[in-house]
Design an enzyme around this catalytic site. Structure first.
Site, PDB file in Angstrom:
ATOM      1  CB  SER A  40      -0.894   0.006   1.242  1.00 29.58           C
ATOM      2  OG  SER A  40      -1.367   1.328   1.459  1.00 29.58           O
ATOM      3  CG  HIS A  54      -3.885  -1.745  -1.511  1.00 28.85           C
ATOM      4  ND1 HIS A  54      -5.041  -2.413  -1.881  1.00 28.85           N
ATOM      5  CD2 HIS A  54      -4.230  -0.972  -0.453  1.00 28.85           C
ATOM      6  CE1 HIS A  54      -6.031  -2.071  -1.070  1.00 28.85           C
ATOM      7  NE2 HIS A  54      -5.566  -1.196  -0.193  1.00 28.85           N
ATOM      8  CG  ASP A  73      -5.058   2.294   0.861  1.00 28.28           C
ATOM      9  OD1 ASP A  73      -6.033   1.536   0.755  1.00 28.28           O
ATOM     10  OD2 ASP A  73      -3.945   1.928   1.300  1.00 28.28           O
ATOM     11  CG  MET A 122      -8.119   7.167   2.650  1.00 29.73           C
ATOM     12  SD  MET A 122      -7.177   7.316   4.170  1.00 29.73           S
ATOM     13  CE  MET A 122      -6.477   5.680   4.238  1.00 29.73           C
ATOM     14  CG  HIS A 163      -9.193   0.128  -0.406  1.00 25.23           C
ATOM     15  ND1 HIS A 163      -8.580  -0.074   0.814  1.00 25.23           N
ATOM     16  CD2 HIS A 163     -10.530   0.115  -0.153  1.00 25.23           C
ATOM     17  CE1 HIS A 163      -9.496  -0.201   1.751  1.00 25.23           C
ATOM     18  NE2 HIS A 163     -10.689  -0.090   1.189  1.00 25.23           N
ATOM     19  CG  MET A 184     -11.060   3.203   2.328  1.00 23.78           C
ATOM     20  SD  MET A 184      -9.533   3.158   3.264  1.00 23.78           S
ATOM     21  CE  MET A 184      -8.354   3.287   1.939  1.00 23.78           C
ATOM     22  CG  MET A 220     -11.511  -2.609   5.265  1.00 28.30           C
ATOM     23  SD  MET A 220      -9.926  -2.200   4.499  1.00 28.30           S
ATOM     24  CE  MET A 220      -9.017  -1.439   5.839  1.00 28.30           C
ATOM     25  N   GLY A 248      -8.893   3.897   7.158  1.00 30.03           N
ATOM     26  CA  GLY A 248      -8.599   5.323   7.357  1.00 30.03           C
ATOM     27  C   GLY A 248      -7.145   5.650   7.610  1.00 30.03           C
ATOM     28  CG  PHE A 249      -5.719   6.781  10.247  1.00 28.84           C
ATOM     29  CD1 PHE A 249      -5.215   8.027   9.890  1.00 28.84           C
ATOM     30  CD2 PHE A 249      -6.990   6.710  10.800  1.00 28.84           C
ATOM     31  CE1 PHE A 249      -5.970   9.183  10.082  1.00 28.84           C
ATOM     32  CE2 PHE A 249      -7.757   7.848  10.996  1.00 28.84           C
ATOM     33  CZ  PHE A 249      -7.241   9.096  10.631  1.00 28.84           C
ATOM     34  N   GLY A 250      -2.906   3.978   8.080  1.00 23.82           N
ATOM     35  CA  GLY A 250      -1.952   2.881   8.114  1.00 23.82           C
ATOM     36  C   GLY A 250      -1.428   2.695   9.534  1.00 23.82           C
ATOM     37  N   GLY A 251      -0.716   1.614   9.756  1.00 26.18           N
ATOM     38  CA  GLY A 251      -0.019   1.424  11.031  1.00 26.18           C
ATOM     39  C   GLY A 251      -0.872   1.006  12.214  1.00 26.18           C
ATOM     40  CG  ASP A 311      -6.117  -2.729   3.367  1.00 27.05           C
ATOM     41  OD1 ASP A 311      -5.048  -2.444   3.929  1.00 27.05           O
ATOM     42  OD2 ASP A 311      -6.747  -1.933   2.642  1.00 27.05           O
ATOM     43  N   GLY A 312      -4.756  -4.210   6.509  1.00 27.52           N
ATOM     44  CA  GLY A 312      -4.644  -3.565   7.812  1.00 27.52           C
ATOM     45  C   GLY A 312      -3.952  -4.436   8.835  1.00 27.52           C
ATOM     46  N   GLY A 313      -2.809  -3.954   9.314  1.00 29.58           N
ATOM     47  CA  GLY A 313      -2.097  -4.662  10.375  1.00 29.58           C
ATOM     48  C   GLY A 313      -1.449  -5.964   9.939  1.00 29.58           C
ATOM     49  N   GLY A 360       1.203  -2.060   4.307  1.00 27.72           N
ATOM     50  CA  GLY A 360       1.754  -0.711   4.168  1.00 27.72           C
ATOM     51  C   GLY A 360       3.012  -0.556   4.983  1.00 27.72           C
ATOM     52  CB  SER A 361       3.526   0.345   8.547  1.00 25.10           C
ATOM     53  OG  SER A 361       2.421  -0.415   8.927  1.00 25.10           O
TER      54      SER A 361
HETATM   55  C1  DX5 Z   1      -6.140   1.585   5.708  1.00 24.40           C
HETATM   56  C2  DX5 Z   1      -5.701   1.289   4.304  1.00 24.40           C
HETATM   57  C3  DX5 Z   1      -4.560   0.351   4.243  1.00 24.40           C
HETATM   58  C4  DX5 Z   1      -3.303   0.794   4.937  1.00 24.40           C
HETATM   59  C5  DX5 Z   1      -2.691  -0.425   5.565  1.00 24.40           C
HETATM   60  O1  DX5 Z   1      -7.365   2.189   5.723  1.00 24.40           O
HETATM   61  O2  DX5 Z   1      -6.741   0.746   3.545  1.00 24.40           O
HETATM   62  O3  DX5 Z   1      -4.295  -0.092   2.924  1.00 24.40           O
HETATM   63  O4  DX5 Z   1      -2.364   1.391   4.100  1.00 24.40           O
HETATM   64  O5  DX5 Z   1      -1.611  -0.055   6.344  1.00 24.40           O
HETATM   65  P1  DX5 Z   1      -0.882  -1.041   7.342  1.00 24.40           P
HETATM   66  O6  DX5 Z   1      -0.390  -2.209   6.527  1.00 24.40           O
HETATM   67  O7  DX5 Z   1       0.240  -0.200   7.872  1.00 24.40           O
HETATM   68  O8  DX5 Z   1      -1.861  -1.459   8.377  1.00 24.40           O
HETATM   69 ZN    ZN Z   2      -6.389  -0.291   1.516  1.00 22.45          ZN
END
Ligand code: DX5
Ligand code: ZN
Length: 224
Positions: A8, A33, A35, A37, A66, A68, A137, A142-145, A175-177, A197-198
């Site tokens: 991502s 990927h 994102d 938003m 994606h 959002m 999800m 909404g946020f990475g990490g 997607d996420g964590g 992502g992270s």
């Molecule tokens: C969150 C995004 C993700 C995000 C994942 O709303 O849809 O794609 O970048 O980030 P990580 O992998 O850091 O959880």
């Molecule tokens: Zn995403």
């Protein structure tokens, strides 16, 4: 089943975005990927068409967009035109999900539908026939990490069972964590498209990517 790491770019260094995408390509990535938003469906705002259009010029990766975004039907054609290969909309964001799916198809892109952690699989199960991918999800969008929400593992399993029972060919994307600890859990539960992502972008991007791709390969071979 096709297993893919989908890095991502939300976690990228936007000052070096083109360069970082090249590094992902060198490391063997096939899916990117992206994102989007809108500050309404989710609290934050990321980027939109101009960024996708720019990176499309120098990348032949599969662009997995994606959305959002509230009422994403408004923008499906635009995202397809600026280079999306797959477009994912949220079930919670569409007034008429069937119409959104049709609009994505008409625009010539692959179809993804997504559910937030609190949305049951049941809400989208009757659309499985019409989509290429279901994005589960595994954090609040909404946020990475953020940290992986454990309760989502069961949803992935439930969805994979349903897909198998109906003998369908549908990807499950998570997607996420997603990281070293959770990767194995989600693949074993039935996910085959792994967004990260992270976990990918922190530290040495190219080395991380190679390591994660190898790990996905290893776990998926055990599962198959
Ligand atoms: C969150 C995004 C993700 C995000 C994942 O709303 O849809 O794609 O970048 O980030 P990580 O992998 O850091 O959880
Ligand atoms: Zn995403």
């Amino acid at each position: 089943m096709e297993y893919q790491l989908c890095p991502s770019i939300l976690s990228a260094d936007f000052n070096r975005l083109g360069e970082q995408i090249k590094a992902l390509e060198r490391a063997g990535v096939k899916w990117l990927h992206i994102d989007v938003m809108d500050g309404d469906f989710v609290p934050s705002i990321s980027f939109g068409m101009p960024v996708i259009k720019s990176i499309r010029k120098e990348s032949s990766l599969f662009f997995d967009v994606h959305l959002m975004v509230s009422a994403p039907e408004r923008y499906i054609k635009d995202f397809a035109e600026c280079g999306a290969d797959s477009i994912t909309v949220h079930a919670e964001a569409c007034e008429d999900l069937e119409r959104a799916i049709q609009l994505i198809r008409d625009a010539g892109a692959e179809v993804g539908i997504s559910i937030k952690p609190a949305t049951p699989v049941n809400d989208i199960s009757h659309f499985l026939d019409d989509v290429d991918t279901v994005l589960v999800m595994t954090v609040q969008p909404g946020f990475g990490g953020q940290k992986y929400i454990e309760d989502c593992t069961e949803k992935i399993q439930e969805l994979r069972e349903l897909i198998q029972k109906e003998d369908l060919d549908v990807n499950i994307q998570v997607d996420g964590g997603i990281n070293d600890d959770t990767l194995e859990t989600v693949i074993r539960a039935g996910a085959n498209l792994l967004v990260a992502g992270s976990y990918v972008f922190q530290g040495d991007l190219e080395a991380n990517t190679r390591k994660i791709i190898d790990k996905i390969q290893e776990i998926s071979e055990e599962v198959e």
